[in-house]
Motif scaffolding. Structure first.
Motif, PDB file in Angstrom:
ATOM      1  N   ASP A 244      -8.932  38.107  -5.649  1.00 28.68           N
ATOM      2  CA  ASP A 244      -8.138  37.880  -6.858  1.00 28.68           C
ATOM      3  C   ASP A 244      -7.149  39.023  -7.029  1.00 28.68           C
ATOM      4  N   GLU A 245      -6.566  39.110  -8.213  1.00 27.84           N
ATOM      5  CA  GLU A 245      -5.516  40.118  -8.434  1.00 27.84           C
ATOM      6  C   GLU A 245      -6.027  41.552  -8.385  1.00 27.84           C
ATOM      7  N   THR A 272      -6.666  33.164  -2.239  1.00 30.06           N
ATOM      8  CA  THR A 272      -6.442  33.977  -3.421  1.00 30.06           C
ATOM      9  C   THR A 272      -5.860  33.172  -4.579  1.00 30.06           C
ATOM     10  N   THR A 273      -6.127  33.666  -5.773  1.00 30.39           N
ATOM     11  CA  THR A 273      -5.581  33.074  -6.991  1.00 30.39           C
ATOM     12  C   THR A 273      -4.276  33.744  -7.400  1.00 30.39           C
ATOM     13  N   SER A 274      -3.859  34.793  -6.705  1.00 26.19           N
ATOM     14  CA  SER A 274      -2.739  35.629  -7.134  1.00 26.19           C
ATOM     15  C   SER A 274      -1.563  35.531  -6.174  1.00 26.19           C
ATOM     16  N   GLU A 275      -0.405  35.061  -6.683  1.00 25.20           N
ATOM     17  CA  GLU A 275       0.794  35.034  -5.858  1.00 25.20           C
ATOM     18  C   GLU A 275       1.258  36.445  -5.528  1.00 25.20           C
ATOM     19  N   THR A 276       1.092  37.365  -6.494  1.00 26.66           N
ATOM     20  CA  THR A 276       1.483  38.750  -6.253  1.00 26.66           C
ATOM     21  C   THR A 276       0.696  39.352  -5.103  1.00 26.66           C
TER      22      THR A 276
END
Length: 463
Positions: A244-245, A272-276
């Motif tokens: 995750d982030e 992952t849940t995070s585009e960043t």
């Protein structure tokens, strides 16, 4: 590094390519070639084995030099770097300690009327370990395969390895000495698998073959299965990092690259849940890969099977991991224990940023010989339990047979097997005349469960 969304056509196609990459491992030509090699060794023994070794490896062997003398083995081991030998010794201690937890023992169910039901555990009599040559030497795999067998009490451990690699990689000899394997033969490829499975004049056959190898070795293991047991038909390696982030993109990328450097068919996936995070991981993969010694292999693997998958939630990510059922899963999230508990199908799970896959590959203790290609849905890591035989022993009494004969005969009659029924009725008639009544066989007898008989200590060390 390709970033895809799970719900996109592109994402589904990428995951399908990862799943089906095993099709590249074996083809019809490999199957036929291996079948011919196995047949030649089976039919001609040493003659075929040595001719194939000269053909494929350019090494001339004979009954006098195919086995490595103990003095040479120890001399080569001493040439390994001192720090590596120390690391091998400490790793071996960790592996042995972990696998001691897996030891199985004979168990006896004793009942009041004298009946004994026994679950007998005995080690296999001989195990062959394939130690690959080629692009890389894997001394860690020697420890991860030999030590569980040793803990199980296997009396004969045999290693086979291509001569050229063995003679130029003293770390392999050091690992064999540390694992207590002193019966070593300088043969490799499918012909080595054939020698272990069928036996030759110089190499007695074994009961089981373990260890990785190229696609010819894997196919040979598949074809001899049933003649001997094998650990698994291993395919290309894989890792899935669920993050995750809160994850560190530097570490995520490093672990994906560590997997990709195995070979061009290795798969490295981040879920992952995070585009960043996804963007940062892709940048780190590109940056870090440029400095790796096996850069060409890494880039080929990532180009074909390296993927960052964006999911809507960790729950969706967990479902995807369970669908892939990968060899390795790393959990880098804010609550890694909770996520890890929900992962049902994986060869090994690594929890938190300190648990690099390399820790499990080399040092922690659990065997790194793991199910690949989705087979974690039904296969387990290599362990002590893979090196024992289980035998059921039944010791009935006439008293119990008198009480149960009618029920046994009734079941036999229901299956149309009157010979089975007669074999029981004759015993009753010869003992005390025709049987006229029966009672519940357990109503008057209590059971004493799990009487443990540890195996003799002498069986715990290999010869």
């Amino acid at each position: 590094m390709q970033i895809v969304r799970l719900d996109s056509a592109e994402g589904q196609a990428r995951l399908a390519a990862i799943h089906h990459r095993y099709a590249a491992v074996a083809d019809a030509d490999v199957t036929r070639t291996v079948a011919d090699i196995l047949r030649l060794v089976r039919e001609t023994g040493d003659q075929g084995l040595f001719s194939l070794t000269e053909k494929f490896d350019g090494v001339s062997l004979s009954p006098q030099n195919v086995r490595v003398e103990l003095a040479l083995l120890e001399k080569l081991a001493e040439q390994a770097p001192a720090d590596a030998r120390t690391a091998l010794r400490l790793a071996a201690d960790n592996i042995r300690s972990f696998h001691e937890l897996q030891r199985e023992y004979t168990r006896v169910m004793e009942q009041a009327d004298g009946v004994q039901l026994i679950h007998r555990i005995q080690p296999l009599d001989a195990v062959g370990i394939y130690v690959p040559g080629g692009q890389a030497a894997y001394p860690s795999t020697v420890l991860m395969t030999a030590i569980p067998a040793q803990v199980a009490g296997v009396p004969r451990l045999v290693a086979v390895t291509p001569a050229k690699t063995f003679l130029t990689q003293p770390i392999l000899a050091a690992a064999l000495v540390e694992a207590g394997v002193t019966e070593v033969y300088t043969i490799g490829g499918a012909q080595a698998i054939a020698a272990l499975a069928y036996g030759t004049e110089s190499i007695p056959r074994v009961a089981k073959i373990v260890g990785p190898g190229n696609r010819y070795v894997a196919e040979a293991k598949r074809q001899v299965y049933g003649v001997v047991d094998v650990d698994a038909i291993a395919g290309p390696s894989e890792v899935v990092v669920i993050a995750d982030e809160t994850a560190d993109p530097v570490l995520v990328a490093a672990d994906m690259l560590a997997q990709a450097e195995h070979d061009e068919l290795a798969a490295a996936v981040c879920v992952t849940t995070s585009e960043t995070l996804a963007t940062a991981v892709a940048e780190q993969v590109s940056y870090q890969s440029a400095t790796l010694s096996r850069r060409e292999v890494v880039e080929a693997a990532l180009d074909r099977f390296g993927t960052i998958v964006l999911v809507e939630s960790l729950a969706e990510g967990i479902r995807l991991v369970n669908q892939i059922a990968p060899e390795h899963v790393e959990v880098m999230t804010a609550e890694p224990e909770r996520v890890a508990e929900a992962i049902a199908y994986a060869g090994a799970i690594f929890i938190g940023p300190a648990s690099a896959e390399a820790v499990g590959d080399y040092f922690a203790g659990p065997s790194h010989v793991l199910p690949t290609g989705g087979t974690a849905r039904f296969f387990s890591p290599l362990g002590v339990y893979d090196f024992v035989r289980r035998t059921n022993v039944i010791r009935y009494t006439m008293g119990r047979l008198v009480k149960t004969a009618d029920m046994i005969a009734a079941l036999a009659d229901a299956e149309g097997l009157d010979g089975h029924a007669r074999s029981v009725r004759l015993r009753i008639e010869r003992h005390s005349g025709p049987l006229t009544a029966t009672t519940n066989p357990l109503s008057e007898s209590k059971q004493n469960l799990l009487v443990i008989e540890p195996p003799p200590e002498a069986a715990s060390e290999p010869s």
